[in-house]
Scaffold this motif. Sequence first.
Motif, PDB file in Angstrom:
ATOM      1  N   GLU A 258       0.793  -1.228   0.000  1.00  0.00           N
ATOM      2  CA  GLU A 258       0.000   0.000   0.000  1.00  0.00           C
ATOM      3  C   GLU A 258       0.830   1.287   0.000  1.00  0.00           C
ATOM      4  O   GLU A 258       0.343   2.330  -0.407  1.00  0.00           O
ATOM      5  CB  GLU A 258      -0.948  -0.003   1.204  1.00  0.00           C
ATOM      6  CG  GLU A 258      -2.009  -1.101   1.135  1.00  0.00           C
ATOM      7  CD  GLU A 258      -2.932  -1.110   2.345  1.00  0.00           C
ATOM      8  OE1 GLU A 258      -2.682  -0.327   3.280  1.00  0.00           O
ATOM      9  OE2 GLU A 258      -3.893  -1.903   2.345  1.00  0.00           O
ATOM     10  N   ASN A 259       2.084   1.221   0.491  1.00  0.00           N
ATOM     11  CA  ASN A 259       2.838   2.471   0.625  1.00  0.00           C
ATOM     12  C   ASN A 259       4.117   2.522  -0.202  1.00  0.00           C
ATOM     13  O   ASN A 259       4.902   3.453  -0.091  1.00  0.00           O
ATOM     14  CB  ASN A 259       3.177   2.733   2.107  1.00  0.00           C
ATOM     15  CG  ASN A 259       4.273   1.806   2.630  1.00  0.00           C
ATOM     16  OD1 ASN A 259       4.694   0.881   1.935  1.00  0.00           O
ATOM     17  ND2 ASN A 259       4.731   2.048   3.843  1.00  0.00           N
ATOM     18  N   VAL A 260       4.377   1.485  -1.017  1.00  0.00           N
ATOM     19  CA  VAL A 260       5.668   1.377  -1.693  1.00  0.00           C
ATOM     20  C   VAL A 260       5.939   2.566  -2.616  1.00  0.00           C
ATOM     21  O   VAL A 260       7.081   3.049  -2.693  1.00  0.00           O
ATOM     22  CB  VAL A 260       5.784   0.025  -2.449  1.00  0.00           C
ATOM     23  CG1 VAL A 260       4.794  -0.048  -3.611  1.00  0.00           C
ATOM     24  CG2 VAL A 260       7.184  -0.219  -2.948  1.00  0.00           C
ATOM     25  N   THR A 284      11.102  -4.884   3.764  1.00  0.00           N
ATOM     26  CA  THR A 284       9.852  -5.236   3.115  1.00  0.00           C
ATOM     27  C   THR A 284       8.938  -5.895   4.142  1.00  0.00           C
ATOM     28  O   THR A 284       9.415  -6.505   5.102  1.00  0.00           O
ATOM     29  CB  THR A 284      10.089  -6.172   1.911  1.00  0.00           C
ATOM     30  OG1 THR A 284       8.876  -6.285   1.180  1.00  0.00           O
ATOM     31  CG2 THR A 284      10.563  -7.547   2.335  1.00  0.00           C
ATOM     32  N   TYR A 285       7.633  -5.739   3.969  1.00  0.00           N
ATOM     33  CA  TYR A 285       6.691  -6.284   4.950  1.00  0.00           C
ATOM     34  C   TYR A 285       6.750  -7.809   4.976  1.00  0.00           C
ATOM     35  O   TYR A 285       6.703  -8.463   3.933  1.00  0.00           O
ATOM     36  CB  TYR A 285       5.261  -5.835   4.653  1.00  0.00           C
ATOM     37  CG  TYR A 285       4.266  -6.419   5.636  1.00  0.00           C
ATOM     38  CD1 TYR A 285       4.167  -5.889   6.921  1.00  0.00           C
ATOM     39  CD2 TYR A 285       3.479  -7.517   5.304  1.00  0.00           C
ATOM     40  CE1 TYR A 285       3.286  -6.443   7.843  1.00  0.00           C
ATOM     41  CE2 TYR A 285       2.592  -8.069   6.210  1.00  0.00           C
ATOM     42  CZ  TYR A 285       2.508  -7.531   7.489  1.00  0.00           C
ATOM     43  OH  TYR A 285       1.641  -8.086   8.407  1.00  0.00           O
ATOM     44  N   MET A 297       2.040  -7.729   1.751  1.00  0.00           N
ATOM     45  CA  MET A 297       3.302  -8.084   1.107  1.00  0.00           C
ATOM     46  C   MET A 297       3.368  -7.473  -0.288  1.00  0.00           C
ATOM     47  O   MET A 297       2.371  -7.430  -1.004  1.00  0.00           O
ATOM     48  CB  MET A 297       3.449  -9.609   1.023  1.00  0.00           C
ATOM     49  CG  MET A 297       3.547 -10.287   2.374  1.00  0.00           C
ATOM     50  SD  MET A 297       3.431 -12.085   2.234  1.00  0.00           S
ATOM     51  CE  MET A 297       5.037 -12.461   1.516  1.00  0.00           C
ATOM     52  N   VAL A 298       4.571  -7.007  -0.667  1.00  0.00           N
ATOM     53  CA  VAL A 298       4.709  -6.357  -1.973  1.00  0.00           C
ATOM     54  C   VAL A 298       4.648  -7.380  -3.110  1.00  0.00           C
ATOM     55  O   VAL A 298       4.955  -8.560  -2.923  1.00  0.00           O
ATOM     56  CB  VAL A 298       6.030  -5.562  -2.080  1.00  0.00           C
ATOM     57  CG1 VAL A 298       6.025  -4.379  -1.137  1.00  0.00           C
ATOM     58  CG2 VAL A 298       7.247  -6.454  -1.832  1.00  0.00           C
ATOM     59  N   ARG A 303       8.689  -4.877  -5.535  1.00  0.00           N
ATOM     60  CA  ARG A 303      10.023  -5.133  -4.965  1.00  0.00           C
ATOM     61  C   ARG A 303      11.102  -4.716  -5.967  1.00  0.00           C
ATOM     62  O   ARG A 303      12.128  -4.132  -5.566  1.00  0.00           O
ATOM     63  CB  ARG A 303      10.155  -6.611  -4.605  1.00  0.00           C
ATOM     64  CG  ARG A 303      11.458  -6.963  -3.910  1.00  0.00           C
ATOM     65  CD  ARG A 303      11.396  -8.336  -3.272  1.00  0.00           C
ATOM     66  NE  ARG A 303      12.710  -8.776  -2.822  1.00  0.00           N
ATOM     67  CZ  ARG A 303      12.957  -9.956  -2.260  1.00  0.00           C
ATOM     68  NH1 ARG A 303      11.975 -10.819  -2.066  1.00  0.00           N
ATOM     69  NH2 ARG A 303      14.183 -10.291  -1.876  1.00  0.00           N
ATOM     70  N   LYS A 304      10.885  -4.979  -7.247  1.00  0.00           N
ATOM     71  CA  LYS A 304      11.838  -4.553  -8.285  1.00  0.00           C
ATOM     72  C   LYS A 304      11.905  -3.026  -8.336  1.00  0.00           C
ATOM     73  O   LYS A 304      12.991  -2.440  -8.496  1.00  0.00           O
ATOM     74  CB  LYS A 304      11.419  -5.115  -9.639  1.00  0.00           C
ATOM     75  CG  LYS A 304      12.383  -4.751 -10.769  1.00  0.00           C
ATOM     76  CD  LYS A 304      11.887  -5.260 -12.108  1.00  0.00           C
ATOM     77  CE  LYS A 304      12.844  -4.875 -13.236  1.00  0.00           C
ATOM     78  NZ  LYS A 304      12.323  -5.245 -14.561  1.00  0.00           N
TER      79      LYS A 304
END
Length: 457
Positions: A258-260, A284-285, A297-298, A303-304
């Motif tokens: 949600e916040n990446v 990371t979560y 979770m992303v 993540r990339k």
Amino acid sequence: MEQKTFIESLQVYGLKKVLEYLESDPEHNIPKILDWLIKLDKEEKYIANQAKAVKKVFDNPNSNWYKLIMSLWTDIDDGVRKKIFENFIINGSFIGAKRQDKVREEHGCNAPWAILMDPTSSCNLQCTGCWAAEYGQKMNMSFETLDDIIQQGKKLGIYFYLYSGGEPLVRKKDIIKLCEKHQDCIFLAFTNGTLIDESFADDMLRVKNFVPAISIEGDEEATDSRRGKGTYQRVIRAMKILKDKKLAFGISCCYTRENVESVGSEGFFDDMIEKGAKFAWLFTYMPIGVDAVPELMVTPEQRKFMYEQIRKFRETKPIFTMDFWNDGQYAGGCIAGGKRYLHINANGDIEPCAFIHYSDSNIYEKTLLEALKSPLFMQYHDKQPFNKNHLRPCPLLDNPECLVDMVEKSGAKSTDMRNPEDVHSLSAKCEDAARNWAPVADELWDRTMASVGSNNH
């Protein structure tokens, strides 16, 4: 303060003289001192590689790294900077690293550079998806227990101590007392920042060896949505107090689905630099605990995105950044299990990682060295790295079958007091994430290795 050997005392004396020389004219003397450090560390085992990297920075006064290093003289109190340099370079990187090597050689186990410990499981916030609530009853380690851990740690060469929780600053008086008693160590706390006030900042300025890493989730909306309304403004107030008193601090960011975009944005980093942060540690979560929210979770694409953003910022922003999952290439994979650090929770359970809540040792029953030689920690020692692709370093998030195997072979138990989590249930929450990240990580790793290869020719 523990006794140093005669040779160590001579080294300390010499290095302190070098740091005094550095302070007299940092801009001109830093390159000379770096040359000296490189020569001193002939085997390139302790600080030579870092010194070479910094030396390269000084070839370009317009670089972001040059600006960051020189800002330590303009933005940070002289006494604080000197104390941190002394403890980091002399105790942590020379005296400590040599003791750690001796432990590895004599005992055939991992020897960490840092210890993360929870003074308390209590917290003044209730953040979405946080595992602190899983502790159940509120627990604390006494001042005497924390002090004993540090004394044991220094004998093993560990001079860097981090606090988590709960909220560690619930125990701010004991934390300051430990800073006073162990002036040869650096202390850092992962803190929500809301308990930092003028009085505590004055204590920090007095002891000089405490650095907060303030948790923030991106912009005001992202932070308050996870940590509670008004939290962001309280955090910003804490940062202003620290900056005004010329105290060193950084930020700690947990990026989620949600916040990446907020955490990874250029605007957020520029804002944190302007507010005085000198480093950013990114996590990371992780879906830890039965009340975790796996939906946070992303995705592999997110993540990339963080992988690419952080590397871009390292080339352009005057702030030191580290992403503990995406930077496995620099640490040779997973750093837990005593390879670089271990975790001791508020109940005294000695865990391989802050995110791995399984243990076969407790600080009230075993010494640190005995724990490092325990079945669970030896499983880590024998199996690291868990993947030849160091962008897939984690035995839970990236290789969940590895954690299951280690826990079962060691007989380790869940340390969750209220709702013990079966390792199969935990790992199952990460299987899709691991499988989906693998092809993306492999492509990035192949590109990284190709780049390294071309630079060597």
